[in-house]
Structure formats: C-alpha cells, structure tokens
Scaffold this motif. Structure first.
Motif, PDB file in Angstrom:
ATOM      1  N   VAL A 220       7.320 -20.154  -8.927  1.00  0.00           N
ATOM      2  CA  VAL A 220       6.497 -18.949  -8.832  1.00  0.00           C
ATOM      3  C   VAL A 220       5.628 -18.801 -10.081  1.00  0.00           C
ATOM      4  CG1 VAL A 220       6.547 -16.431  -8.708  1.00  0.00           C
ATOM      5  CG2 VAL A 220       8.073 -17.787  -7.255  1.00  0.00           C
ATOM      6  N   ARG A 221       6.199 -19.046 -11.232  1.00  0.00           N
ATOM      7  CA  ARG A 221       5.403 -18.963 -12.469  1.00  0.00           C
ATOM      8  C   ARG A 221       4.288 -20.002 -12.474  1.00  0.00           C
ATOM      9  NH1 ARG A 221      10.573 -18.702 -14.968  1.00  0.00           N
ATOM     10  NH2 ARG A 221      10.261 -20.780 -15.872  1.00  0.00           N
ATOM     11  N   SER A 222       4.501 -21.121 -11.782  1.00  0.00           N
ATOM     12  CA  SER A 222       3.509 -22.197 -11.748  1.00  0.00           C
ATOM     13  C   SER A 222       2.414 -21.949 -10.718  1.00  0.00           C
ATOM     14  CB  SER A 222       4.193 -23.535 -11.443  1.00  0.00           C
ATOM     15  OG  SER A 222       5.129 -23.872 -12.455  1.00  0.00           O
ATOM     16  N   GLY A 223       2.639 -21.021  -9.792  1.00  0.00           N
ATOM     17  CA  GLY A 223       1.579 -20.706  -8.836  1.00  0.00           C
ATOM     18  C   GLY A 223       1.996 -20.498  -7.392  1.00  0.00           C
ATOM     19  N   ILE A 224       3.270 -20.749  -7.056  1.00  0.00           N
ATOM     20  CA  ILE A 224       3.744 -20.484  -5.693  1.00  0.00           C
ATOM     21  C   ILE A 224       3.836 -18.971  -5.491  1.00  0.00           C
ATOM     22  CG2 ILE A 224       5.713 -20.646  -4.122  1.00  0.00           C
ATOM     23  CD1 ILE A 224       4.204 -23.272  -4.335  1.00  0.00           C
ATOM     24  N   VAL A 225       3.417 -18.490  -4.326  1.00  0.00           N
ATOM     25  CA  VAL A 225       3.489 -17.058  -4.026  1.00  0.00           C
ATOM     26  C   VAL A 225       4.498 -16.786  -2.912  1.00  0.00           C
ATOM     27  CG1 VAL A 225       2.212 -15.008  -3.305  1.00  0.00           C
ATOM     28  CG2 VAL A 225       1.095 -16.727  -4.743  1.00  0.00           C
ATOM     29  N   LYS A 226       4.373 -17.470  -1.798  1.00  0.00           N
ATOM     30  CA  LYS A 226       5.275 -17.254  -0.657  1.00  0.00           C
ATOM     31  C   LYS A 226       6.319 -18.366  -0.649  1.00  0.00           C
ATOM     32  CE  LYS A 226       5.035 -16.817   4.451  1.00  0.00           C
ATOM     33  NZ  LYS A 226       5.297 -18.180   4.977  1.00  0.00           N
ATOM     34  N   VAL A 227       7.582 -17.971  -0.547  1.00  0.00           N
ATOM     35  CA  VAL A 227       8.690 -18.925  -0.625  1.00  0.00           C
ATOM     36  C   VAL A 227       9.479 -18.864   0.682  1.00  0.00           C
ATOM     37  CG1 VAL A 227      10.794 -19.556  -1.865  1.00  0.00           C
ATOM     38  CG2 VAL A 227       8.816 -18.660  -3.133  1.00  0.00           C
ATOM     39  N   ASN A 228       9.416 -19.935   1.476  1.00  0.00           N
ATOM     40  CA  ASN A 228      10.076 -19.979   2.780  1.00  0.00           C
ATOM     41  C   ASN A 228      11.518 -20.457   2.647  1.00  0.00           C
ATOM     42  OD1 ASN A 228       7.492 -19.413   3.663  1.00  0.00           O
ATOM     43  ND2 ASN A 228       7.513 -20.928   5.293  1.00  0.00           N
ATOM     44  N   ILE A 229      12.446 -19.700   3.253  1.00  0.00           N
ATOM     45  CA  ILE A 229      13.878 -19.991   3.130  1.00  0.00           C
ATOM     46  C   ILE A 229      14.525 -19.875   4.503  1.00  0.00           C
ATOM     47  CG2 ILE A 229      16.046 -19.264   2.061  1.00  0.00           C
ATOM     48  CD1 ILE A 229      14.264 -18.015  -0.202  1.00  0.00           C
ATOM     49  N   GLY A 230      15.276 -20.898   4.895  1.00  0.00           N
ATOM     50  CA  GLY A 230      15.939 -20.853   6.188  1.00  0.00           C
ATOM     51  C   GLY A 230      17.334 -21.448   6.178  1.00  0.00           C
ATOM     52  N   THR A 231      17.446 -22.708   5.853  1.00  0.00           N
ATOM     53  CA  THR A 231      18.701 -23.439   6.009  1.00  0.00           C
ATOM     54  C   THR A 231      19.852 -22.810   5.241  1.00  0.00           C
ATOM     55  OG1 THR A 231      17.517 -25.514   6.389  1.00  0.00           O
ATOM     56  CG2 THR A 231      19.813 -25.683   5.714  1.00  0.00           C
ATOM     57  N   ILE A 232      19.603 -22.335   4.034  1.00  0.00           N
ATOM     58  CA  ILE A 232      20.687 -21.763   3.232  1.00  0.00           C
ATOM     59  C   ILE A 232      21.286 -20.524   3.901  1.00  0.00           C
ATOM     60  CG2 ILE A 232      19.270 -20.250   1.770  1.00  0.00           C
ATOM     61  CD1 ILE A 232      20.969 -21.256  -0.611  1.00  0.00           C
ATOM     62  N   LEU A 233      20.484 -19.825   4.705  1.00  0.00           N
ATOM     63  CA  LEU A 233      21.016 -18.694   5.472  1.00  0.00           C
ATOM     64  C   LEU A 233      21.982 -19.186   6.539  1.00  0.00           C
ATOM     65  CD1 LEU A 233      17.858 -16.476   6.064  1.00  0.00           C
ATOM     66  CD2 LEU A 233      19.307 -16.666   4.027  1.00  0.00           C
ATOM     67  N   ASN A 234      21.620 -20.289   7.176  1.00  0.00           N
ATOM     68  CA  ASN A 234      22.484 -20.838   8.223  1.00  0.00           C
ATOM     69  C   ASN A 234      23.784 -21.391   7.649  1.00  0.00           C
ATOM     70  OD1 ASN A 234      20.424 -20.208  10.007  1.00  0.00           O
ATOM     71  ND2 ASN A 234      19.519 -22.248   9.888  1.00  0.00           N
ATOM     72  N   VAL A 235      23.721 -21.923   6.438  1.00  0.00           N
ATOM     73  CA  VAL A 235      24.939 -22.382   5.765  1.00  0.00           C
ATOM     74  C   VAL A 235      25.889 -21.203   5.553  1.00  0.00           C
ATOM     75  CG1 VAL A 235      25.865 -23.328   3.621  1.00  0.00           C
ATOM     76  CG2 VAL A 235      23.831 -24.362   4.663  1.00  0.00           C
ATOM     77  N   ALA A 236      25.363 -20.092   5.040  1.00  0.00           N
ATOM     78  CA  ALA A 236      26.191 -18.910   4.799  1.00  0.00           C
ATOM     79  C   ALA A 236      26.734 -18.350   6.108  1.00  0.00           C
ATOM     80  CB  ALA A 236      25.375 -17.847   4.069  1.00  0.00           C
ATOM     81  N   PHE A 237      25.894 -18.285   7.111  1.00  0.00           N
ATOM     82  CA  PHE A 237      26.292 -17.767   8.422  1.00  0.00           C
ATOM     83  C   PHE A 237      27.433 -18.600   9.002  1.00  0.00           C
ATOM     84  CE2 PHE A 237      26.050 -16.942  12.910  1.00  0.00           C
ATOM     85  CZ  PHE A 237      25.469 -15.690  13.070  1.00  0.00           C
ATOM     86  N   THR A 238      27.243 -19.909   8.999  1.00  0.00           N
ATOM     87  CA  THR A 238      28.222 -20.806   9.614  1.00  0.00           C
ATOM     88  C   THR A 238      29.528 -20.831   8.832  1.00  0.00           C
ATOM     89  OG1 THR A 238      26.415 -22.149  10.478  1.00  0.00           O
ATOM     90  CG2 THR A 238      28.598 -23.152  10.448  1.00  0.00           C
ATOM     91  N   ASP A 239      29.448 -20.816   7.511  1.00  0.00           N
ATOM     92  CA  ASP A 239      30.672 -20.781   6.691  1.00  0.00           C
ATOM     93  C   ASP A 239      31.512 -19.547   7.017  1.00  0.00           C
ATOM     94  OD1 ASP A 239      30.067 -23.149   5.458  1.00  0.00           O
ATOM     95  OD2 ASP A 239      29.403 -22.256   3.573  1.00  0.00           O
ATOM     96  N   ALA A 240      30.856 -18.401   7.166  1.00  0.00           N
ATOM     97  CA  ALA A 240      31.584 -17.174   7.460  1.00  0.00           C
ATOM     98  C   ALA A 240      32.225 -17.225   8.845  1.00  0.00           C
ATOM     99  CB  ALA A 240      30.643 -15.979   7.363  1.00  0.00           C
ATOM    100  N   VAL A 241      31.496 -17.775   9.806  1.00  0.00           N
ATOM    101  CA  VAL A 241      32.052 -17.897  11.157  1.00  0.00           C
ATOM    102  C   VAL A 241      33.261 -18.826  11.155  1.00  0.00           C
ATOM    103  CG1 VAL A 241      31.607 -18.763  13.490  1.00  0.00           C
ATOM    104  CG2 VAL A 241      29.901 -17.330  12.351  1.00  0.00           C
TER     105      VAL A 241
END
Length: 279
Positions: A220-241
């Motif tokens: 972000v400091r280097s210039g990224i503005v939008k940060v797309n995140i998906g898989t790590i949510l599925n890891v947390a979801f599946t671990d809890a299940v």
C-alpha cells in the motif's frame, strides 16, 4: 447506512494514502462476516462476487447479489458491491441491474492487443451504465495456466493499456498469486512504485491472501490501493467447520456455520485494519 459506490471508497483511500480491502463472498455467511469484520475494524470494505461464485450458485447472480446488497445496506461502515473476474459478456451486462457499482472485466487470458480491444469494449459499456471498471494486465498467477506464475506487469505496457482502454483501476502482476494458502508471496515493491508512476489509475493487488501483513502494508505504501482477499477467508471458514464437525452428534448447520462465520469475521477485521493503516 446505505451502500456506496466502489469509486467513492477507492478514491477516498487513494487520496488519503491508505488501502481498502475487497473480500470475496461465496455464501450469505461470508457476506455477513465481511461486514461484521469491517465494522469491528471501523473501516470501509468492498464485497466482491466472482464469476466463479456465480457459477457455484447455478449461474444465477441475482440471489447472492441481493443478499449482499441487503447486508451492505444495514452496515455500520461504508460498503460497496463489486463483480469480480468477469469473462462472460452476459454476466457483465447484468452487473448494474444486480446492484453492483463496479466490475473487474478479465481478458487477461488474451494477448496484449486482444486484451486491450476486449477491455476497451467492456469499459465503454460499463461506463455507459454507470460502472467503475477494473481490468488486469500481466497475468496474476494461480489460475491453472491462464495466469502464469513469474509473469510481471510492464510499466510501459500498463500506461498504454490504461490509455487505450480508459479503465478506472488496474490489477497488476507483481509477485502475488491467486489461491495461495500460505502467506509466502514475494512482492516486487519497486515494480509497484514504477507502475504507479506510469499510470493515472489506482492499482489493485490480486492474490493477497498469500501476502504477509508487513508486505501488505508495504504494498500500500508503494502504491497499491485496492487489495483483493479471498482464499484466506475460506481457510478460516473451513478450519472452523472441521473443528465443529469433530462432534459426531452435531447435525444443525447453524452450529458449525456460526463459528465459521465468526472465524472469517476475525480475519476480515485484522486484514481490513492492516490494509487501511499501512504506516
């Protein structure tokens, strides 16, 4: 508060020098968890529905979009809806009517000239229908051949691409990869800065689940503005299940979906704060 346009969220982040996290939604529980986590962090968030998620729901975009919109409309923070990685023209043309304010049109499987031509047509259609349009250049890794690991976005090509297509945001290949379950990606921060200097639109980092906290902040400091995140949510979801289903007497899905939703919300709260406070 009612949902807001993606453009408003992204431009506010860009003007202030911070990032905004965009989280992929597959189920109602995902959408609820993302908004809950964003409220905990006290920052705006983008709810993303991908073409793959639409395919999972039988090719029907409206039910999940309507659910996400309803959740966004009662959120305690600014929330926008984004249609992600769209290749199908019919789906693209449903975006505005389904309640999305932005779309990522993905022609990155094509060579440069064809990517430009297809993206330019999509951007013109999107702009005519009030959509903020994101595109990809450089083939972000992790999608079975179409997105080749090791490929990097060229700053000169990025400038030409943005100029020729008139897109509003650009996803770039700078070392991250889709579908990573370990946070070991090595980003090229000098390249991010060079692309940011070459183009006039916000930069987007795809495959951010594989990027460590410190590197997300530096991106972000280097210039990224939008940060797309998906898989790590599925890891947390599946671990809890998995943990919940260790009880063989459990049959009520609410008993394992509730902790899954809570686990995702915790991850969202953490990462949304990381991205929005890069210092």
């Amino acid at each position: 508060m009612p949902r807001v346009p993606t453009r408003q969220i992204v431009e506010a982040a860009r003007m202030s020098g911070y990032g905004v996290a965009a989280f992929n939604v597959i189920t109602l529980e995902h959408a609820e968890a993302v908004v809950s986590g964003a409220e905990t962090a006290g920052v705006p968030v983008i709810l993303q529905v991908s073409e793959n998620a639409v395919a999972y729901h039988g090719g029907q975009v409206l039910p999940l979009a309507a659910a996400a919109a309803a959740i966004a409309d009662v959120a305690g923070v600014d929330v926008s809806l984004h249609l992600d990685h769209v290749e199908d023209q019919q789906l693209l043309h449903l975006a505005a009517a389904a309640g999305f304010s932005s779309v990522m049109y993905d022609a990155s499987k094509l060579d440069f000239a064809d990517n430009v031509a297809a993206t330019r047509e999509a951007a013109r259609w999107g702009h005519a229908h009030g959509l903020y349009v994101e595109a990809e250049l450089g083939a972000v890794g992790g999608k079975g051949g179409a997105h080749t690991p090791g490929v990097r976005t060229d700053p000169g090509e990025a400038a030409q691409f943005v100029g020729d297509t008139e897109v509003d945001a650009l996803a770039v290949a700078v070392g991250s990869s889709h579908a990573m379950t370990e946070r070991t990606a090595a980003l090229d921060f000098d390249l991010i800065a060079a692309i940011g200097e070459a183009v006039s639109v916000p930069l987007v980092l795809h495959g951010s689940s594989g990027v460590a906290d410190a590197d997300l902040r530096r991106a972000v400091r280097s210039g990224i503005v939008k940060v797309n995140i998906g898989t790590i949510l599925n890891v947390a979801f599946t671990d809890a299940v998995r943990q919940s289903l260790g009880d063989p007497s459990l049959v009520d899905p609410r008993k394992y979906l509730a902790p899954a939703r809570a686990g995702v919300a915790d991850v969202v709260a953490h990462l949304a704060a990381v991205v929005s406070r890069p210092a």
